[in-house]
Design an enzyme around this catalytic site. Structure first.
Site, PDB file in Angstrom:
ATOM      1  N   GLY A   1       0.741  -1.174   0.059  1.00  0.00           N
ATOM      2  CA  GLY A   1      -0.219   0.068  -0.095  1.00  0.00           C
ATOM      3  C   GLY A   1       0.762   1.254  -0.123  1.00  0.00           C
TER       4      GLY A   1
ATOM      5  N   GLU B   1       4.959   4.169   5.713  1.00  0.00           N
ATOM      6  CA  GLU B   1       3.513   3.413   5.828  1.00  0.00           C
ATOM      7  C   GLU B   1       2.324   4.137   5.138  1.00  0.00           C
ATOM      8  OE1 GLU B   1       2.025   0.910   5.584  1.00  0.00           O
ATOM      9  OE2 GLU B   1       1.922  -0.105   7.420  1.00  0.00           O
ATOM     10  N   ASP B   2       1.321   3.527   4.474  1.00  0.00           N
ATOM     11  CA  ASP B   2       0.152   4.119   3.948  1.00  0.00           C
ATOM     12  C   ASP B   2      -0.560   4.915   5.080  1.00  0.00           C
ATOM     13  OD1 ASP B   2      -0.385   1.612   4.668  1.00  0.00           O
ATOM     14  OD2 ASP B   2      -1.358   1.060   2.708  1.00  0.00           O
TER      15      ASP B   2
ATOM     16  N   ASP C   1      -4.103   2.445  11.579  1.00  0.00           N
ATOM     17  CA  ASP C   1      -5.378   2.203  11.992  1.00  0.00           C
ATOM     18  C   ASP C   1      -5.390   1.726  13.102  1.00  0.00           C
ATOM     19  OD1 ASP C   1      -7.971   1.963  11.569  1.00  0.00           O
ATOM     20  OD2 ASP C   1      -8.065   0.010  10.744  1.00  0.00           O
TER      21      ASP C   1
ATOM     22  N   LYS D   1      -5.519   7.231  11.464  1.00  0.00           N
ATOM     23  CA  LYS D   1      -7.028   7.172  11.839  1.00  0.00           C
ATOM     24  C   LYS D   1      -6.998   6.912  13.483  1.00  0.00           C
ATOM     25  CE  LYS D   1      -8.995   4.110   8.545  1.00  0.00           C
ATOM     26  NZ  LYS D   1      -9.779   2.768   8.553  1.00  0.00           N
TER      27      LYS D   1
ATOM     28  N   PHE E   1     -13.439   3.768   5.813  1.00  0.00           N
ATOM     29  CA  PHE E   1     -12.438   3.061   5.016  1.00  0.00           C
ATOM     30  C   PHE E   1     -12.048   3.741   3.912  1.00  0.00           C
ATOM     31  CE2 PHE E   1     -10.938  -0.409   2.414  1.00  0.00           C
ATOM     32  CZ  PHE E   1     -10.126  -1.292   3.277  1.00  0.00           C
TER      33      PHE E   1
ATOM     34  N   ASP F   1      -5.765  -0.190  -0.820  1.00  0.00           N
ATOM     35  CA  ASP F   1      -6.640  -1.081  -1.465  1.00  0.00           C
ATOM     36  C   ASP F   1      -8.021  -1.506  -0.920  1.00  0.00           C
ATOM     37  OD1 ASP F   1      -5.180  -2.821   0.302  1.00  0.00           O
ATOM     38  OD2 ASP F   1      -6.410  -4.355  -0.640  1.00  0.00           O
TER      39      ASP F   1
ATOM     40  N   ARG G   1      -5.944   0.482  -5.892  1.00  0.00           N
ATOM     41  CA  ARG G   1      -4.797   1.219  -5.506  1.00  0.00           C
ATOM     42  C   ARG G   1      -4.358   2.052  -6.417  1.00  0.00           C
ATOM     43  NH1 ARG G   1      -2.370  -2.040  -1.330  1.00  0.00           N
ATOM     44  NH2 ARG G   1      -2.717  -4.190  -1.652  1.00  0.00           N
TER      45      ARG G   1
HETATM   46  P1  IMP Z   1      -3.622  -1.563  11.403  1.00  0.00           P
HETATM   47  O1  IMP Z   1      -2.681  -2.796  11.675  1.00  0.00           O
HETATM   48  O2  IMP Z   1      -5.141  -1.567  11.972  1.00  0.00           O
HETATM   49  O3  IMP Z   1      -2.815  -0.219  11.894  1.00  0.00           O
HETATM   50  O4  IMP Z   1      -3.616  -1.699   9.865  1.00  0.00           O
HETATM   51  C1  IMP Z   1      -2.504  -1.343   9.068  1.00  0.00           C
HETATM   52  C2  IMP Z   1      -2.948  -1.795   7.621  1.00  0.00           C
HETATM   53  O5  IMP Z   1      -4.513  -1.978   7.662  1.00  0.00           O
HETATM   54  C3  IMP Z   1      -2.488  -0.761   6.785  1.00  0.00           C
HETATM   55  O6  IMP Z   1      -0.985  -0.691   6.420  1.00  0.00           O
HETATM   56  C4  IMP Z   1      -3.377  -0.856   5.703  1.00  0.00           C
HETATM   57  O7  IMP Z   1      -2.707  -1.985   4.665  1.00  0.00           O
HETATM   58  C5  IMP Z   1      -4.509  -1.672   6.329  1.00  0.00           C
HETATM   59  N1  IMP Z   1      -5.687  -0.442   6.493  1.00  0.00           N
HETATM   60  C6  IMP Z   1      -6.314  -0.118   7.494  1.00  0.00           C
HETATM   61  N2  IMP Z   1      -7.150   0.645   7.245  1.00  0.00           N
HETATM   62  C7  IMP Z   1      -7.328   0.756   6.061  1.00  0.00           C
HETATM   63  C8  IMP Z   1      -8.300   1.683   5.064  1.00  0.00           C
HETATM   64  O8  IMP Z   1      -9.096   2.438   5.486  1.00  0.00           O
HETATM   65  N3  IMP Z   1      -8.083   1.284   3.841  1.00  0.00           N
HETATM   66  C9  IMP Z   1      -7.361   0.599   3.341  1.00  0.00           C
HETATM   67  N4  IMP Z   1      -6.374  -0.161   3.953  1.00  0.00           N
HETATM   68  C10 IMP Z   1      -6.497   0.064   5.206  1.00  0.00           C
HETATM   69 MG    MG Z   2      -0.187  -1.393   4.668  1.00  0.00          MG
END
Ligand code: IMP
Ligand code: MG
Length: 183
Positions: free
Chosen positions: A51, A106-107, A110, A138, A159, A166, A172
């Site tokens: 991402g 990082e993209d 979350d 977020k 989201f 993606d 993407r």
């Molecule tokens: P986390 O582990 O919950 O912080 O999530 C991290 C990963 O989840 C990111 O690197 C994204 O690949 C994916 N992700 C989290 N939220 C989103 C979203 O809103 N759209 C797309 N991918 C997301």
């Molecule tokens: Mg990611």
């Protein structure tokens, strides 16, 4: 050239940040990073696949410093919109980061679980320092607190897709970041 939304998709996606807004913010982040790392000649951008690739490609060009780039494949998703908390390395770094200044690109952060796993993993590799640059944050969904050094945009709990992000591996390639509406 002005990027246009893909007509067939625009009805399901609300544009949150258009490509010009993203480009301006990426320039600001790059300038800030260049100022912070001035004089360092062992900076490595560690980009999280897949991402963050589009963001990293633009960010790297906005950092006016010598740097190297490496890529780490992490998977925390099963293809839906909910984080599983299970993180797997699907593609490891090609070089050691020992003694280097690591900037994780990082993209989106979350829940933070992916980044938390990554920071623990990177620490075992003895880098000189580790900083984090995320395009999107977020905070409302955070399950762990993380030191985010550079944040492009803080977003609400929605989201989002595009500019690398993606939904089930697609979207993407949208040139903007948009909110995927529930269908
Ligand atoms: P986390 O582990 O919950 O912080 O999530 C991290 C990963 O989840 C990111 O690197 C994204 O690949 C994916 N992700 C989290 N939220 C989103 C979203 O809103 N759209 C797309 N991918 C997301
Ligand atoms: Mg990611």
């Amino acid at each position: 050239m002005t990027a246009k939304p893909l007509p067939s998709l625009s009805k399901d996606i609300d544009v949150l940040y258009d490509s010009e807004t993203i480009a301006r913010r990426v320039q600001e982040l790059g300038a800030q990073i260049a100022a912070d790392f001035e004089g360092q000649d062992n900076l490595v951008l560690v980009t999280i696949l897949k991402g963050s690739v589009l963001f990293a490609a633009d960010l790297a060009r906005a950092i006016d410093l010598p740097l190297t780039m490496d890529f780490l494949g992490l998977s925390s998703y099963q293809g839906g919109t909910e984080s599983t908390g299970v993180v797997r390395i699907t593609n490891d770094l090609s070089r050691s980061v020992e003694g280097k200044h690591v900037l994780v690109v990082e993209d989106i952060v979350d829940t933070g679980l992916t980044m938390h796993f990554l920071l623990e993993n990177l620490a075992t590799r003895r880098p000189e320092s580790v900083r984090i640059c995320t395009l999107l944050h977020k905070p409302s969904r955070a399950k762990v607190q993380l030191p985010l050094d550079y944040v492009g945009f803080t977003i609400p709990d929605a989201f989002v897709v595009g500019y690398g992000l993606d939904y089930a591996e697609k979207l993407r390639n949208l040139p903007y970041v948009g909110i995927l509406k529930a269908t």
